[in-house]
Design an enzyme around this catalytic site. Structure first.
Site, PDB file in Angstrom:
ATOM      1  N   GLU A  85       0.936  -1.123   0.085  1.00 54.53           N
ATOM      2  CA  GLU A  85       0.362   0.154   0.353  1.00 54.53           C
ATOM      3  C   GLU A  85       1.089   1.482  -0.158  1.00 54.53           C
ATOM      4  O   GLU A  85       1.794   1.488   0.421  1.00 54.53           O
ATOM      5  CB  GLU A  85      -0.421  -0.242   1.128  1.00 54.53           C
ATOM      6  CG  GLU A  85      -1.510   1.288   1.311  1.00 54.53           C
ATOM      7  CD  GLU A  85      -2.751   0.894   2.082  1.00 54.53           C
ATOM      8  OE1 GLU A  85      -2.798   0.279   3.063  1.00 54.53           O
ATOM      9  OE2 GLU A  85      -3.373   1.991   3.031  1.00 54.53           O
ATOM     10  N   ASP A 297       4.184 -13.958  11.789  1.00 55.31           N
ATOM     11  CA  ASP A 297       2.842 -14.526  11.578  1.00 55.31           C
ATOM     12  C   ASP A 297       1.982 -13.324  12.070  1.00 55.31           C
ATOM     13  O   ASP A 297       1.568 -12.813  12.431  1.00 55.31           O
ATOM     14  CB  ASP A 297       2.671 -15.795  12.527  1.00 55.31           C
ATOM     15  CG  ASP A 297       1.024 -16.242  11.731  1.00 55.31           C
ATOM     16  OD1 ASP A 297      -0.094 -15.629  11.469  1.00 55.31           O
ATOM     17  OD2 ASP A 297       1.265 -17.428  12.032  1.00 55.31           O
ATOM     18  N   HIS A 394      -1.630  11.056  -0.496  1.00 55.35           N
ATOM     19  CA  HIS A 394      -2.579   9.427  -0.667  1.00 55.35           C
ATOM     20  C   HIS A 394      -2.151   8.923  -1.875  1.00 55.35           C
ATOM     21  O   HIS A 394      -2.267   8.440  -2.981  1.00 55.35           O
ATOM     22  CB  HIS A 394      -3.603   9.081  -0.282  1.00 55.35           C
ATOM     23  CG  HIS A 394      -3.886   7.479  -0.596  1.00 55.35           C
ATOM     24  ND1 HIS A 394      -2.996   6.738   1.208  1.00 55.35           N
ATOM     25  CD2 HIS A 394      -4.805   6.272  -1.582  1.00 55.35           C
ATOM     26  CE1 HIS A 394      -3.883   4.861   0.145  1.00 55.35           C
ATOM     27  NE2 HIS A 394      -4.260   4.870  -0.304  1.00 55.35           N
TER      28      HIS A 394
HETATM   29  C1  MEV Z   1      -5.409   3.447   5.446  1.00 57.61           C
HETATM   30  O1  MEV Z   1      -4.630   2.160   4.800  1.00 57.61           O
HETATM   31  C2  MEV Z   1      -5.136   3.641   6.748  1.00 57.61           C
HETATM   32  C3  MEV Z   1      -5.924   4.587   7.341  1.00 57.61           C
HETATM   33  O2  MEV Z   1      -6.998   4.472   7.168  1.00 57.61           O
HETATM   34  C4  MEV Z   1      -5.857   4.631   8.944  1.00 57.61           C
HETATM   35  C5  MEV Z   1      -6.759   5.590   9.801  1.00 57.61           C
HETATM   36  O3  MEV Z   1      -8.058   6.100   8.781  1.00 57.61           O
HETATM   37  O4  MEV Z   1      -6.291   5.789  10.986  1.00 57.61           O
HETATM   38  C6  MEV Z   1      -5.668   5.671   6.933  1.00 57.61           C
END
Ligand code: MEV
Length: 444
Positions: A85, A297, A394
């Protein structure tokens, strides 16, 4: 896809045979060349990878990245992270950098106990175990001496054994519950080997012991297995700084406004199960990435963490915050059953190198590093969520994935990055942009 039918003997085919069968099943003659292109160049390494699992035909590469500048209990770490990710490693690294000059992560081990259970059905007077338990324990210790020898040499072994009356949940249901210290190993194999032996010993003990009579002399063993819920294998991380230190965190919020929003975000994750799940998922973004990198794990870790998050009967945030007297204090406490010896940790060449990058920690140190990374990811997520939102950062990272998906070349990528610097990134937007520039003579 044609010829779909039950396949017998798939596991007995050699690798080539398996690949041919899959290619035929998929009706894809290119499958063989494609899947083999992911084979490791070194035959010995490929064989090792193949033997970790079953029916293996190739490898599935994941990005291996590194988050620098983790200061944990005053020690510097470069953290290896395996994750697909985008933004997770960037968030971990940014948080680590932010906290570096504020004392870093303060980590503490609160316990290292592991748990295993023999589940059995038995009819009798359970109070008799109060008298019999010491003899049973002695027999178990004595008769598993050969299994526990190595672990005892390393300072671990069986810690305690008890009989748990579970008849309130099901008639005649009991457990032989044992706790273990597995030192630097995660301990699943050790615990399960012990438990399977405990089951035989228990049966034997009941039949021989003078404490029991009639039907009490027998029991019906259902199963013997470790529990992945290890609430006493616990680590706690603290972040602490003066509220004033958040003055530059965002150009639209003051330090007080930022910590107020941050606190509310945590309270929401304590109050609402939907938000709590996502909040905790963000913690496991970091934890799973280092668990994968070190050959641990991650399924066991996740299962345990989520159960712990629901320990009061209601699923909630694994973190808690306190803002008082001008100070911001943030805590994460969670169970983490990790190993740095045994299993994949010492077999997978990349797990070995990850552990070496971390300075070859023991299990307790790895627990503290791993939880700190989870904390860093959570702090980074909340920081973004209560300020500019996560999509801006993102989607910038996501832009690369979209461009790769659409087969953009280096020049197209460069043009797209310039174009989307000030625009919202969306799949259709990037697609339209590429279509537009691809008809320009300069890109032909
Ligand atoms: C995304 O992989 C993780 C988040 O959604 C965590 C959160 O909202 O605290 C950004």
């Amino acid at each position: 896809m044609k010829n779909k039918k039950f396949i017998s003997g798939f596991s007995r085919l050699n690798k080539e045979g398996k690949i041919n069968l899959i290619a035929e099943w998929m009706d894809d003659p290119s499958f063989s060349v494609f899947i083999k292109s992911f084979w490791h160049g070194d035959e010995k390494t490929q064989k090792l990878l193949d033997e970790f699992s079953e029916n293996t035909v190739s490898n599935f590469p994941f990005p291996f990245g590194v988050a620098p500048n983790f200061l944990i209990n005053g020690k510097d770490y470069l953290v290896p992270m395996v994750i697909e990710e985008s933004s997770v490693i960037a968030a971990a690294a940014n948080s680590a950098k932010f906290w570096y000059d504020k004392g870093g992560f303060q980590a503490k081990i609160l316990g290292t106990k592991k748990i295993g259970q023999v589940h059995f059905f038995w009819k009798g007077d359970v109070r008799k175990f109060d008298f019999a338990i010491n003899d049973l324990k002695e027999k178990i210790h004595r008769e598993t001496f050969h299994i526990t020898a190595n672990m005892r040499r390393r300072g671990g072994g069986i810690l305690d054994i008890e009989i748990v009356d579970m008849t309130h949940s099901m008639p005649d249901y009991y457990q032989l519950k044992a706790t273990f210290d597995t030192r630097d190993s995660m301990g699943a194999n050790f615990i399960n080997s012990c438990l399977e032996e405990f089951a035989f010993i228990l049966k034997d003990f009941l039949s021989e012991s003078d404490y029991f009579t009639g039907s009490e002399k027998d029991c019906h063993i259902i199963m013997s297995i470790l529990s992945n819920y290890t609430p006493e294998c616990l680590v706690s991380i603290n972040l602490e700084t003066e509220v004033e230190n958040f003055r530059d965190i965002d150009n639209e919020l003051t330090a007080d406004q930022f910590v107020d929003k941050f606190e509310k975000a945590v309270r929401i994750a304590q109050a609402d199960v939907h938000r709590a799940t996502t909040h905790n998922k963000g913690i496991f973004n970091g934890i799973d990435a280092i668990a994968l990198a070190t050959g641990n794990d991650f399924r066991a870790i996740e299962a345990c963490g989520h159960t712990y998050a629901a320990r009061d009967g209601r699923y909630k945030s694994l973190t808690d915050v306190d803002i008082s007297n001008g100070y911001f204090r943030y805590n994460l406490t969670l169970p983490l059953a990790l190993g740095t010896v045994g299993g994949l940790t010492s077999l997978h060449p990349l797990a070995k190198v990850s552990l070496s990058m971390l300075g070859n920690p023991g299990a307790e140190e790895l627990m503290m590093i791993t939880a700190s990374v989870g904390m860093a990811n959570n702090f980074g997520a909340l920081k973004s969520l209560v300020t500019k939102g996560i999509q801006k950062g993102h989607m910038k990272m996501h832009l690369m994935n979209i461009l790769n998906h659409l087969g953009a070349n280096e020049s197209e990528k460069k043009q797209a990055f310039d174009y989307f610097k000030t625009r919202k990134v969306s799949f259709s937007g990037v697609q339209a942009f590429l279509e537009k520039i691809r008809v320009l003579p300069v890109n032909k």
